[in-house]
Design a protein around this motif. Structure first.
Motif, PDB file in Angstrom:
ATOM      1  N   GLY A 438     -18.438  14.166   8.252  1.00 61.39           N
ATOM      2  CA  GLY A 438     -17.239  14.931   7.966  1.00 61.39           C
ATOM      3  C   GLY A 438     -16.022  14.509   8.755  1.00 61.39           C
ATOM      4  N   VAL A 439     -16.119  13.447   9.554  1.00 63.04           N
ATOM      5  CA  VAL A 439     -14.978  12.994  10.339  1.00 63.04           C
ATOM      6  C   VAL A 439     -14.565  11.631   9.803  1.00 63.04           C
ATOM      7  CG1 VAL A 439     -14.096  12.470  12.638  1.00 63.04           C
ATOM      8  CG2 VAL A 439     -15.842  14.234  12.338  1.00 63.04           C
ATOM      9  N   GLN A 440     -13.525  11.594   8.993  1.00 67.74           N
ATOM     10  CA  GLN A 440     -13.104  10.361   8.350  1.00 67.74           C
ATOM     11  C   GLN A 440     -11.854   9.824   9.038  1.00 67.74           C
ATOM     12  OE1 GLN A 440     -14.528   8.735   5.491  1.00 67.74           O
ATOM     13  NE2 GLN A 440     -13.208   7.124   6.233  1.00 67.74           N
ATOM     14  N   GLY A 441     -11.907   8.587   9.470  1.00 70.18           N
ATOM     15  CA  GLY A 441     -10.733   7.961  10.046  1.00 70.18           C
ATOM     16  C   GLY A 441     -10.278   8.566  11.349  1.00 70.18           C
ATOM     17  N   THR A 442     -11.185   9.016  12.164  1.00 66.97           N
ATOM     18  CA  THR A 442     -10.799   9.577  13.450  1.00 66.97           C
ATOM     19  C   THR A 442     -10.237   8.481  14.352  1.00 66.97           C
ATOM     20  OG1 THR A 442     -13.042   9.264  14.273  1.00 66.97           O
ATOM     21  CG2 THR A 442     -12.501  11.403  13.351  1.00 66.97           C
ATOM     22  N   PRO A 443      -9.339   8.833  15.281  1.00 65.79           N
ATOM     23  CA  PRO A 443      -8.760   7.820  16.162  1.00 65.79           C
ATOM     24  C   PRO A 443      -9.845   7.053  16.919  1.00 65.79           C
ATOM     25  CG  PRO A 443      -7.561   9.883  16.346  1.00 65.79           C
ATOM     26  CD  PRO A 443      -8.771  10.174  15.501  1.00 65.79           C
ATOM     27  N   GLY A 444      -9.719   5.743  16.880  1.00 68.48           N
ATOM     28  CA  GLY A 444     -10.678   4.906  17.592  1.00 68.48           C
ATOM     29  C   GLY A 444     -11.877   4.498  16.760  1.00 68.48           C
ATOM     30  N   THR A 445     -12.022   5.069  15.563  1.00 70.20           N
ATOM     31  CA  THR A 445     -13.205   4.770  14.770  1.00 70.20           C
ATOM     32  C   THR A 445     -13.289   3.283  14.427  1.00 70.20           C
ATOM     33  OG1 THR A 445     -13.202   6.978  13.810  1.00 70.20           O
ATOM     34  CG2 THR A 445     -14.430   5.295  12.636  1.00 70.20           C
ATOM     35  N   TYR A 446     -12.142   2.661  14.120  1.00 71.34           N
ATOM     36  CA  TYR A 446     -12.158   1.262  13.705  1.00 71.34           C
ATOM     37  C   TYR A 446     -11.335   0.367  14.633  1.00 71.34           C
ATOM     38  CZ  TYR A 446     -13.771   3.519   9.444  1.00 71.34           C
ATOM     39  OH  TYR A 446     -14.460   4.277   8.548  1.00 71.34           O
ATOM     40  N   THR A 447     -11.000   0.837  15.816  1.00 76.79           N
ATOM     41  CA  THR A 447     -10.073   0.089  16.651  1.00 76.79           C
ATOM     42  C   THR A 447     -10.687  -1.158  17.276  1.00 76.79           C
ATOM     43  OG1 THR A 447     -10.641   1.499  18.530  1.00 76.79           O
ATOM     44  CG2 THR A 447      -8.716   2.115  17.233  1.00 76.79           C
ATOM     45  N   LEU A 448     -11.985  -1.194  17.468  1.00 77.11           N
ATOM     46  CA  LEU A 448     -12.591  -2.314  18.173  1.00 77.11           C
ATOM     47  C   LEU A 448     -13.273  -3.306  17.243  1.00 77.11           C
ATOM     48  CD1 LEU A 448     -14.060  -0.648  21.367  1.00 77.11           C
ATOM     49  CD2 LEU A 448     -11.886  -1.786  21.027  1.00 77.11           C
ATOM     50  N   GLY A 449     -12.823  -3.401  16.020  1.00 78.91           N
ATOM     51  CA  GLY A 449     -13.389  -4.412  15.150  1.00 78.91           C
ATOM     52  C   GLY A 449     -13.621  -3.932  13.744  1.00 78.91           C
ATOM     53  N   ALA A 450     -13.880  -2.672  13.576  1.00 80.51           N
ATOM     54  CA  ALA A 450     -13.900  -2.072  12.258  1.00 80.51           C
ATOM     55  C   ALA A 450     -15.168  -2.308  11.461  1.00 80.51           C
ATOM     56  CB  ALA A 450     -12.698  -2.517  11.431  1.00 80.51           C
ATOM     57  N   TRP A 451     -15.810  -3.456  11.596  1.00 76.43           N
ATOM     58  CA  TRP A 451     -16.934  -3.722  10.705  1.00 76.43           C
ATOM     59  C   TRP A 451     -18.163  -4.127  11.513  1.00 76.43           C
ATOM     60  CZ3 TRP A 451     -12.031  -5.827   9.938  1.00 76.43           C
ATOM     61  CH2 TRP A 451     -11.322  -5.303   8.852  1.00 76.43           C
ATOM     62  N   PHE A 452     -19.262  -3.369  11.346  1.00 74.58           N
ATOM     63  CA  PHE A 452     -20.512  -3.785  11.979  1.00 74.58           C
ATOM     64  C   PHE A 452     -21.684  -3.136  11.258  1.00 74.58           C
ATOM     65  CE2 PHE A 452     -19.448   0.143  14.084  1.00 74.58           C
ATOM     66  CZ  PHE A 452     -20.638   0.752  14.410  1.00 74.58           C
ATOM     67  N   TYR A 453     -22.808  -3.845  11.276  1.00 75.18           N
ATOM     68  CA  TYR A 453     -24.056  -3.332  10.716  1.00 75.18           C
ATOM     69  C   TYR A 453     -24.977  -2.993  11.873  1.00 75.18           C
ATOM     70  CZ  TYR A 453     -28.339  -2.887   8.009  1.00 75.18           C
ATOM     71  OH  TYR A 453     -29.486  -2.400   7.445  1.00 75.18           O
ATOM     72  N   ASP A 454     -25.661  -1.853  11.761  1.00 74.52           N
ATOM     73  CA  ASP A 454     -26.527  -1.410  12.848  1.00 74.52           C
ATOM     74  C   ASP A 454     -27.744  -0.724  12.249  1.00 74.52           C
ATOM     75  OD1 ASP A 454     -27.683  -0.007  15.110  1.00 74.52           O
ATOM     76  OD2 ASP A 454     -25.785  -0.321  16.139  1.00 74.52           O
ATOM     77  N   THR A 455     -28.925  -1.044  12.806  1.00 79.37           N
ATOM     78  CA  THR A 455     -30.134  -0.365  12.335  1.00 79.37           C
ATOM     79  C   THR A 455     -30.194   1.085  12.801  1.00 79.37           C
ATOM     80  OG1 THR A 455     -31.268  -1.404  14.222  1.00 79.37           O
ATOM     81  CG2 THR A 455     -31.549  -2.431  12.071  1.00 79.37           C
TER      82      THR A 455
END
Length: 534
Positions: A438-455
């Motif tokens: 329920g938290v979309q686009g919160t500050p800092g969510t994508y600031t350090l690279g934006a894209w990653f896959y994690d198990t």
């Protein structure tokens, strides 16, 4: 009577002048010597030229063969690491299963725009094509608007736990020696936390040829519960007792051990179960500008950057990458480790892509015929074409590729393939989903690279902490229908967190591009690992 008188004539030989004998010639004239010398010089010049070309060809061939051999060794090592992955490439892993993790970080650069060193706004004085050995684009520039040049995407990071069944991983650590002092000893383990990443040389040349990249392979041994016996001591002590109170800078200078630090400053060796949790992994959290809070961002800039950033000491060294010049200045013990993490120098690209079974490919015209292009290829997607009729589905892509500028002027055209009938989002085309429910686009969510896959780890749903604010704690595992959305109890709509891409990963492709600076040859190898059968 007539008398006849005869007059006697004396027959004297007529003296003829004798021919002068021809003298034997014993030399050459000056003109002949000059002609002969000129011919000899021409012949020698031809021979020297032939031998020079032959020697250069041999040297170039030898250099290319050596580079190819190094690339082959790197490829084999990377393939072995991927084959030894301890964790299934499926999100929501449970720590109690003890399988470790897989994390893929997709940096902001692409093959189309691979570096900041051509941007005056970023580096002041950018790379000069006339002085750089980097292969430029077709127009002889480093401007992405003029087409791609030799450099490729190299800011991706691969992190995983690996088991080596045959040869153990080898590292070192610092141990105390009685009555006082320390010594470095070798350690071994068949399980390790392995990190692959590349670092770009800065434009000032302090780390080598500007723009070139160095490929690193950091190994941290997984050795839970291990102990050692100091020389002269009758008893053993915990493995990392001597590291108590060390900050990251000192710890990673002396220990090749996967560990986490508790509130008291003690370093505790990780198990595979511990590493399933993001907060316990190498380079996650624990620095002032990014507190140790969920979702425990990967400190990618501190790991691979040459720019002045957070968490560096006075000499400019990063705590996560302390070895080698110029970081060893003033620290003699580091000089002993310089280059230990280096796997290859003079590389142009280190690009990690994931397999998207629904990625659309299109046919585009090329030199009077047609060719099929996939996301990331020049000409994808076709301008003015019919995006509703792809030529095929399934390709290796960058994470969030629909939002990336990949040789295409239609950057930002989709998020959901505008032009396709309906709304179509493939598994890896969009940005990662919100990590908090329920938290979309919160500050800092994508600031350090934006894209990653994690198990990812399932423990966030029952850790006694509310990751999504004041709505409740662990609603997805509390035994109630907390969200009242439907009659289901503890369904996924009640989970507080989510993996960035909550889908299984079927495969990964890694391209390593290298450059041989003397022969100016470019070679590229591709490593692929199929996870679908795991």
């Amino acid at each position: 009577m007539l008398r006849l008188h005869s007059t006697a004539r004396s027959e004297r030989p007529i003296a003829m002048p004798l021919a002068r004998p021809i003298a034997a010639r014993c030399g050459l004239t000056l003109i002949e010597m000059l002609v002969a010398m000129s011919i000899t010089l021409l012949m020698m010049a031809s021979v020297v030229t032939i031998f020079d070309q032959f020697g250069r060809g041999v040297n170039d061939s030898r250099a290319t063969l050596e580079m190819t051999s190094r690339l082959r060794d790197v490829r084999n090592r990377l393939q072995s690491d991927l084959a030894g992955l301890t964790c299934p490439a499926v999100p929501w892993q449970r720590p109690e299963s003890g399988v470790g993790y897989l994390e893929i970080f997709e940096g902001s650069n692409t093959d189309y725009d691979p570096t900041i060193l051509n941007k005056p706004s970023e580096v002041g004085t950018p790379l000069d094509p006339s002085e750089s050995i980097l292969p430029p684009n077709a127009r002889g520039t480093f401007d992405p608007e003029d087409g791609p040049f030799g450099l490729g995407d190299a800011d991706d990071i691969l992190m995983m736990t690996v088991r080596s069944p045959d040869r153990p991983f080898v590292g070192r650590m610092r141990v105390p020696v009685l009555p006082s002092g320390f010594q470095t000893v070798s350690i071994q383990s068949h399980v390790a936390e392995v990190i692959w990443y590349a670092v770009e040389n800065p434009v000032d040349g302090s780390l080598g040829e500007p723009g070139m990249r160095t490929l690193y392979r950091r190994i941290l041994l997984v050795m839970p519960g291990a102990e050692y016996r100091p020389p002269g001591s009758p008893t053993s002590v915990p493995l990392l007792q001597a590291a108590t109170g060390y900050d990251e800078f000192n710890f990673y200078s002396h220990y090749d051990v996967s560990a986490r630090r508790d509130a008291t400053g003690r370093w505790i060796p990780n198990t595979l179960a511990d590493l399933t949790k993001r907060e316990n992994r190498f380079a996650h959290g624990t620095f002032p500008q990014d507190p140790r809070e969920f979702p425990f961002w990967l400190r990618a800039d501190a790991l691979r950057s040459h720019r002045p950033i957070y968490n560096r000491r006075a000499n400019g060294a990063s705590a996560l990458r302390p070895f080698g010049e110029p970081f060893a200045q003033g620290h003699p013990e580091w000089a002993l480790r310089a280059g230990e993490d280096v796997i290859m120098t003079d590389i142009l690209g280190f690009d990690i892509r994931v397999y998207d079974p629904q990625a659309p490919m299109y046919e585009v015209p090329l030199d009077g015929s047609t060719t099929t292009v996939a996301p990331g290829d020049p000409g994808w997607p076709p301008e003015g074409g019919n995006l509703n009729n792809p030529a095929g589905l399934g390709a290796y892509v960058d994470l969030g590729y629909a939002f990336r500028r990949e040789h295409s002027p239609v950057y930002g055209l989709f998020p959901a393939f505008s032009g396709l009938t309906g709304t179509v989002v493939t598994p890896f085309s969009a940005r990662p989903g919100p990590l908090h429910r329920g938290v979309q686009g919160t500050p800092g969510t994508y600031t350090l690279g934006a894209w990653f896959y994690d198990t990812w780890s399932f423990h966030y749903e029952h850790d006694g902490i509310s990751q999504d604010g004041p709505d409740g704690i662990d609603e997805g595992t509390d035994g109630f229908n907390s969200d009242l959305v439907n009659s289901a109890v503890d369904d996924m709509s009640e989970f507080e967190t989510s993996p960035p891409y909550p889908v299984p990963l079927q495969g990964v492709e890694i391209k390593i591009r290298a450059y041989e600076r003397f022969s100016r040859q470019i070679r590229e190898v591709t490593v692929r690992q199929d996870f679908a059968t795991q």
